[in-house]
Design a protein around this motif. Structure first.
Motif, PDB file in Angstrom:
ATOM      1  N   GLY A 187     -24.041  24.907   7.984  1.00 10.01           N
ATOM      2  CA  GLY A 187     -22.758  24.836   7.274  1.00 10.01           C
ATOM      3  C   GLY A 187     -22.772  25.468   5.895  1.00 10.01           C
ATOM      4  N   VAL A 188     -23.862  26.151   5.554  1.00 12.45           N
ATOM      5  CA  VAL A 188     -23.938  26.740   4.208  1.00 12.45           C
ATOM      6  C   VAL A 188     -24.044  28.268   4.316  1.00 12.45           C
ATOM      7  CG1 VAL A 188     -25.249  26.793   2.055  1.00 12.45           C
ATOM      8  CG2 VAL A 188     -25.040  24.650   3.327  1.00 12.45           C
ATOM      9  N   PRO A 189     -22.960  28.982   4.024  1.00 12.48           N
ATOM     10  CA  PRO A 189     -23.017  30.448   4.086  1.00 12.48           C
ATOM     11  C   PRO A 189     -23.967  30.999   3.019  1.00 12.48           C
ATOM     12  CG  PRO A 189     -20.742  29.658   3.867  1.00 12.48           C
ATOM     13  CD  PRO A 189     -21.637  28.495   3.620  1.00 12.48           C
ATOM     14  N   GLY A 190     -24.529  32.185   3.270  1.00 13.07           N
ATOM     15  CA  GLY A 190     -25.550  32.745   2.391  1.00 13.07           C
ATOM     16  C   GLY A 190     -25.169  32.741   0.920  1.00 13.07           C
ATOM     17  N   ARG A 191     -23.969  33.162   0.598  1.00 10.73           N
ATOM     18  CA  ARG A 191     -23.608  33.308  -0.819  1.00 10.73           C
ATOM     19  C   ARG A 191     -23.400  31.955  -1.505  1.00 10.73           C
ATOM     20  NH1 ARG A 191     -19.856  35.043   2.557  1.00 10.73           N
ATOM     21  NH2 ARG A 191     -17.782  34.105   2.611  1.00 10.73           N
ATOM     22  N   PHE A 192     -23.389  30.887  -0.715  1.00 15.38           N
ATOM     23  CA  PHE A 192     -23.276  29.533  -1.278  1.00 15.38           C
ATOM     24  C   PHE A 192     -24.604  28.770  -1.179  1.00 15.38           C
ATOM     25  CE2 PHE A 192     -18.880  30.623  -0.367  1.00 15.38           C
ATOM     26  CZ  PHE A 192     -18.183  30.069  -1.432  1.00 15.38           C
ATOM     27  N   SER A 193     -25.703  29.499  -0.923  1.00 18.98           N
ATOM     28  CA  SER A 193     -26.940  28.792  -0.573  1.00 18.98           C
ATOM     29  C   SER A 193     -27.995  28.808  -1.678  1.00 18.98           C
ATOM     30  CB  SER A 193     -27.530  29.396   0.710  1.00 18.98           C
ATOM     31  OG  SER A 193     -27.923  30.735   0.472  1.00 18.98           O
ATOM     32  N   ALA A 194     -27.612  29.206  -2.895  1.00 15.18           N
ATOM     33  CA  ALA A 194     -28.607  29.314  -3.977  1.00 15.18           C
ATOM     34  C   ALA A 194     -29.327  27.987  -4.206  1.00 15.18           C
ATOM     35  CB  ALA A 194     -27.929  29.767  -5.261  1.00 15.18           C
ATOM     36  N   LEU A 195     -28.627  26.881  -4.005  1.00 16.98           N
ATOM     37  CA  LEU A 195     -29.219  25.573  -4.322  1.00 16.98           C
ATOM     38  C   LEU A 195     -29.879  24.916  -3.107  1.00 16.98           C
ATOM     39  CD1 LEU A 195     -26.362  24.499  -6.716  1.00 16.98           C
ATOM     40  CD2 LEU A 195     -28.704  25.041  -7.395  1.00 16.98           C
ATOM     41  N   SER A 196     -30.171  25.740  -2.101  1.00 22.21           N
ATOM     42  CA  SER A 196     -30.951  25.266  -0.947  1.00 22.21           C
ATOM     43  C   SER A 196     -32.295  25.997  -0.975  1.00 22.21           C
ATOM     44  CB  SER A 196     -30.209  25.593   0.357  1.00 22.21           C
ATOM     45  OG  SER A 196     -30.298  26.988   0.613  1.00 22.21           O
ATOM     46  N   ALA A 197     -33.058  25.852   0.095  1.00 22.41           N
ATOM     47  CA  ALA A 197     -34.346  26.566   0.182  1.00 22.41           C
ATOM     48  C   ALA A 197     -34.151  28.066  -0.021  1.00 22.41           C
ATOM     49  CB  ALA A 197     -34.983  26.309   1.544  1.00 22.41           C
ATOM     50  N   GLY A 207     -42.658  28.201 -10.326  1.00 18.98           N
ATOM     51  CA  GLY A 207     -42.978  27.012 -11.122  1.00 18.98           C
ATOM     52  C   GLY A 207     -41.799  26.399 -11.857  1.00 18.98           C
ATOM     53  N   HIS A 208     -40.590  26.667 -11.425  1.00 18.17           N
ATOM     54  CA  HIS A 208     -39.427  26.107 -12.126  1.00 18.17           C
ATOM     55  C   HIS A 208     -39.120  24.687 -11.639  1.00 18.17           C
ATOM     56  CE1 HIS A 208     -39.072  29.901 -13.992  1.00 18.17           C
ATOM     57  NE2 HIS A 208     -38.755  30.546 -12.886  1.00 18.17           N
ATOM     58  N   ASP A 209     -38.350  23.999 -12.447  1.00 15.14           N
ATOM     59  CA  ASP A 209     -38.073  22.580 -12.216  1.00 15.14           C
ATOM     60  C   ASP A 209     -36.902  22.443 -11.214  1.00 15.14           C
ATOM     61  OD1 ASP A 209     -37.299  19.933 -12.355  1.00 15.14           O
ATOM     62  OD2 ASP A 209     -37.552  19.791 -14.536  1.00 15.14           O
ATOM     63  N   LEU A 210     -37.255  22.188  -9.961  1.00 15.15           N
ATOM     64  CA  LEU A 210     -36.227  22.139  -8.912  1.00 15.15           C
ATOM     65  C   LEU A 210     -35.298  20.939  -9.111  1.00 15.15           C
ATOM     66  CD1 LEU A 210     -38.310  23.012  -5.699  1.00 15.15           C
ATOM     67  CD2 LEU A 210     -37.399  24.536  -7.456  1.00 15.15           C
ATOM     68  N   GLU A 211     -35.877  19.821  -9.534  1.00 14.42           N
ATOM     69  CA  GLU A 211     -35.048  18.624  -9.740  1.00 14.42           C
ATOM     70  C   GLU A 211     -33.971  18.898 -10.792  1.00 14.42           C
ATOM     71  OE1 GLU A 211     -38.168  18.418  -9.011  1.00 14.42           O
ATOM     72  OE2 GLU A 211     -38.360  16.830  -7.508  1.00 14.42           O
ATOM     73  N   ALA A 212     -34.373  19.586 -11.873  1.00 18.59           N
ATOM     74  CA  ALA A 212     -33.404  19.843 -12.946  1.00 18.59           C
ATOM     75  C   ALA A 212     -32.278  20.773 -12.473  1.00 18.59           C
ATOM     76  CB  ALA A 212     -34.112  20.432 -14.166  1.00 18.59           C
ATOM     77  N   ASP A 369     -31.410  27.085 -19.092  1.00 20.04           N
ATOM     78  CA  ASP A 369     -32.530  26.368 -18.480  1.00 20.04           C
ATOM     79  C   ASP A 369     -32.117  25.946 -17.069  1.00 20.04           C
ATOM     80  OD1 ASP A 369     -30.849  24.191 -18.779  1.00 20.04           O
ATOM     81  OD2 ASP A 369     -32.081  23.164 -20.255  1.00 20.04           O
ATOM     82  N   GLU A 370     -33.013  25.267 -16.378  1.00 17.40           N
ATOM     83  CA  GLU A 370     -32.750  24.922 -14.984  1.00 17.40           C
ATOM     84  C   GLU A 370     -31.473  24.094 -14.849  1.00 17.40           C
ATOM     85  OE1 GLU A 370     -35.760  24.803 -16.350  1.00 17.40           O
ATOM     86  OE2 GLU A 370     -37.332  25.350 -14.913  1.00 17.40           O
ATOM     87  N   TYR A 371     -31.327  23.104 -15.716  1.00 21.07           N
ATOM     88  CA  TYR A 371     -30.193  22.188 -15.612  1.00 21.07           C
ATOM     89  C   TYR A 371     -28.863  22.940 -15.780  1.00 21.07           C
ATOM     90  CZ  TYR A 371     -27.303  18.082 -16.562  1.00 21.07           C
ATOM     91  OH  TYR A 371     -26.324  17.122 -16.517  1.00 21.07           O
ATOM     92  N   GLU A 372     -28.811  23.758 -16.810  1.00 16.43           N
ATOM     93  CA  GLU A 372     -27.561  24.489 -17.074  1.00 16.43           C
ATOM     94  C   GLU A 372     -27.279  25.525 -15.990  1.00 16.43           C
ATOM     95  OE1 GLU A 372     -25.266  24.218 -20.015  1.00 16.43           O
ATOM     96  OE2 GLU A 372     -26.157  22.288 -19.562  1.00 16.43           O
ATOM     97  N   LEU A 373     -28.352  26.165 -15.487  1.00 20.68           N
ATOM     98  CA  LEU A 373     -28.168  27.158 -14.420  1.00 20.68           C
ATOM     99  C   LEU A 373     -27.639  26.509 -13.146  1.00 20.68           C
ATOM    100  CD1 LEU A 373     -31.232  29.539 -14.106  1.00 20.68           C
ATOM    101  CD2 LEU A 373     -28.836  30.183 -14.358  1.00 20.68           C
ATOM    102  N   GLY A 374     -28.221  25.340 -12.799  1.00 19.24           N
ATOM    103  CA  GLY A 374     -27.749  24.618 -11.617  1.00 19.24           C
ATOM    104  C   GLY A 374     -26.258  24.329 -11.749  1.00 19.24           C
ATOM    105  N   GLY A 375     -25.856  23.924 -12.947  1.00 19.47           N
ATOM    106  CA  GLY A 375     -24.442  23.630 -13.193  1.00 19.47           C
ATOM    107  C   GLY A 375     -23.579  24.877 -13.094  1.00 19.47           C
ATOM    108  N   LEU A 376     -24.090  25.976 -13.627  1.00 19.25           N
ATOM    109  CA  LEU A 376     -23.314  27.231 -13.610  1.00 19.25           C
ATOM    110  C   LEU A 376     -23.102  27.720 -12.176  1.00 19.25           C
ATOM    111  CD1 LEU A 376     -22.087  29.621 -15.258  1.00 19.25           C
ATOM    112  CD2 LEU A 376     -24.353  30.670 -15.212  1.00 19.25           C
ATOM    113  N   LEU A 377     -24.193  27.709 -11.389  1.00 15.21           N
ATOM    114  CA  LEU A 377     -24.082  28.184 -10.005  1.00 15.21           C
ATOM    115  C   LEU A 377     -23.131  27.288  -9.214  1.00 15.21           C
ATOM    116  CD1 LEU A 377     -27.863  28.990  -9.385  1.00 15.21           C
ATOM    117  CD2 LEU A 377     -26.021  30.648  -9.579  1.00 15.21           C
ATOM    118  N   TYR A 378     -23.330  25.992  -9.341  1.00 15.40           N
ATOM    119  CA  TYR A 378     -22.471  25.063  -8.595  1.00 15.40           C
ATOM    120  C   TYR A 378     -21.016  25.181  -9.072  1.00 15.40           C
ATOM    121  CZ  TYR A 378     -20.870  20.867  -6.226  1.00 15.40           C
ATOM    122  OH  TYR A 378     -20.181  20.003  -5.407  1.00 15.40           O
ATOM    123  N   GLY A 379     -20.848  25.271 -10.387  1.00  8.63           N
ATOM    124  CA  GLY A 379     -19.490  25.350 -10.942  1.00  8.63           C
ATOM    125  C   GLY A 379     -18.740  26.572 -10.430  1.00  8.63           C
ATOM    126  N   MET A 380     -19.420  27.713 -10.371  1.00  7.20           N
ATOM    127  CA  MET A 380     -18.753  28.926  -9.896  1.00  7.20           C
ATOM    128  C   MET A 380     -18.456  28.837  -8.398  1.00  7.20           C
ATOM    129  SD  MET A 380     -18.064  30.865 -12.438  1.00  7.20           S
ATOM    130  CE  MET A 380     -17.652  29.329 -13.209  1.00  7.20           C
TER     131      MET A 380
END
Ligand code: G6P
Length: 433
Positions: A187-197, A207-212, A369-380
């Motif tokens: 259910g996750v198309p490629g362009r929406f899959s950055a936050l998956s494997a 070595g980046h912080d996946l949890e963040a 950083d990881e936290y802000e990037l996760g937010g940016l990707l998800y937000g967009m």
């Protein structure tokens, strides 16, 4: 992520959206939000991507990359959504990693050879990513990479991680060689899959912080409400849509950080492939602050009134002072830092567009950083899903791209595809020297 849409209001810009019109649009946003929430609750295709902050398991990803966790270099073989999310993360955070991340997302022969040359293969990991497992470019590049490892006497099977769908040629290959493999979530198309494997294997090897990353995305998910006035992601998606309706057919993404240049590429795929349907959609353009102030800004400020400019402010960064000089005219620089110069140029450019009545929006990060990037990707992604609902299109398919994929395979003898016939039917009007 915070979003400032003030410079896109009709009181500032033309095209612009008035406050009243945004209040009216907010009723559609509320309806769209209900649809989005239902899609998430039922794990519907595409909407499921917005559940990734809770669904992705960082431990599973770390376990899969464990055999190559010390790699000096990582070659990611993938294209489109199977490369750009990972590249956005590792490029943005490259300063924090000792692993060199290389992306093979093109089949330009010379370029591929250059990228593979000089890599310490004994210390290099291979990350092959393809949702379908059939994409010609990815499979071809993987065969080339394998060959390079074999020629150097390095066992590629010890150094390869595969991320793909449940079945398909790449899955078969992973099984045959007993390679560590991860599944592209359903259910996750490629362009929406950055936050998956798909996006996070590379982040893990580097070595980046996946949890963040996931926590930043989860915070953005929490902010999804039924009103654009309460939700930065919806404010962006709704304003971009409203401006497109008023003639801003182009959306220029302009990060003010070198590290976020790849983010603009990722955004371009997200926006173009998701919203370019049924003769609708907003054309993404890419520029980089401050560099492109000295090239594209002229057009953005004085060209056709068909653009929204989206700035990304990276927030706090490392700084570097500008040395003093005894040249009087340059004395003002000696009192500043490169960071202050960048910030001043950012604000001046934003103001220059507003002064010329050109709509612009600001995406604000606290830092890269990881936290802000996760937010940016998800937000967009959430902004894009909302915009898709407002346009009334299917955000999650890409039939136009599939057409060309089939034509290519047909041309190479990879099956009978009628799309390939169109190549022979090309209309020519060649002017020869
Ligand atoms: O992950 P894959 O199946 O190899 O697909 C890679 C890319 O292929 C196509 O171009 C699709 O339009 C993209 O959305 C996708 O990300």
């Amino acid at each position: 992520m915070n979003v400032d849409i003030g410079n896109a209001l009709a009181s500032v810009a033309s095209p612009g959206a008035s406050r009243d019109s945004l209040e009216r649009l907010d009723e559609q946003v509320a309806d769209a939000h209900e649809r989005i929430v239902a899609g998430m609750e039922h794990s519907e295709h595409g909407y499921e991507a917005l559940n990734l902050p809770e669904r992705t398991d960082p431990d599973e990803i770390r376990a899969a990359v464990e055999p190559v966790a010390d790699a000096e270099a990582l070659i990611t073989v993938g294209i489109g959504g199977s490369a750009l999310g990972a590249a956005t993360i590792t490029d943005a955070l490259a300063d924090e990693s000792d692993t060199e991340a290389v992306y093979l997302d093109n089949v330009d022969p010379k370029w591929v050879s250059n990228h593979l040359e000089g890599l310490p293969l004994e210390e290099t990991a291979i990350n092959v990513v393809s949702r379908s497992g059939t994409t010609a470019e990815t499979l071809a590049n993987f065969l080339v990479v394998r060959d390079v490892f074999e020629a150097a006497g390095v066992d590629w099977t010890e150094r390869t991680i595969v991320t793909t769908g449940e079945s398909g040629p790449l899955r078969n290959l992973a099984d045959r060689h007993d390679l560590p493999s991860l599944k592209v979530p359903d259910g996750v198309p490629g362009r929406f899959s950055a936050l998956s494997a798909v996006g996070m294997v590379a982040a893990a090897v580097c070595g980046h912080d996946l949890e963040a990353l996931l926590e930043g995305a989860a915070a953005e998910r929490e902010s999804l409400t039924g009103s654009l006035f309460d939700c930065p992601a919806y404010a962006y998606g709704a304003m971009a849509y409203a401006l497109d309706q008023r003639g801003a057919a182009v959306n220029a993404m302009v990060p003010y950080a070198e590290s976020l240049e790849t983010f603009a590429e990722w955004f371009a795929q997200l926006w173009a492939e998701s919203l370019g349907k049924d003769d609708l959609g907003q054309t993404p353009a890419r520029a980089l602050g401050v560099t492109d102030q000295h090239s594209q800004l002229q057009l953005y400020r004085a060209g056709p009134r068909d653009k929204l400019v989206t700035f990304v402010s990276p927030g706090e960064t490392d700084d570097r002072s500008i040395p003093d000089t005894d040249v009087d005219e340059l004395a003002y620089l000696g009192d500043a830092t490169l960071g202050e110069l960048l910030e001043a140029e950012f604000e001046a450019t934003e103001a220059s567009l507003a002064a010329a009545g050109r709509p612009n929006v600001r995406l604000e990060l606290e830092t890269v950083d990881e936290y802000e990037l996760g937010g940016l990707l998800y937000g967009m992604e959430a902004a894009c899903v909302l915009a898709g609902e407002l346009y009334g299109i299917n955000t999650f398919e890409q039939p136009a791209v599939e057409w060309a994929k089939k034509a290519t395979r047909g041309l190479l003898g990879g099956g009978n595809f009628e799309e390939a016939d169109a190549v022979a039917e090309k209309t020519e009007l060649r002017i020869e020297r």
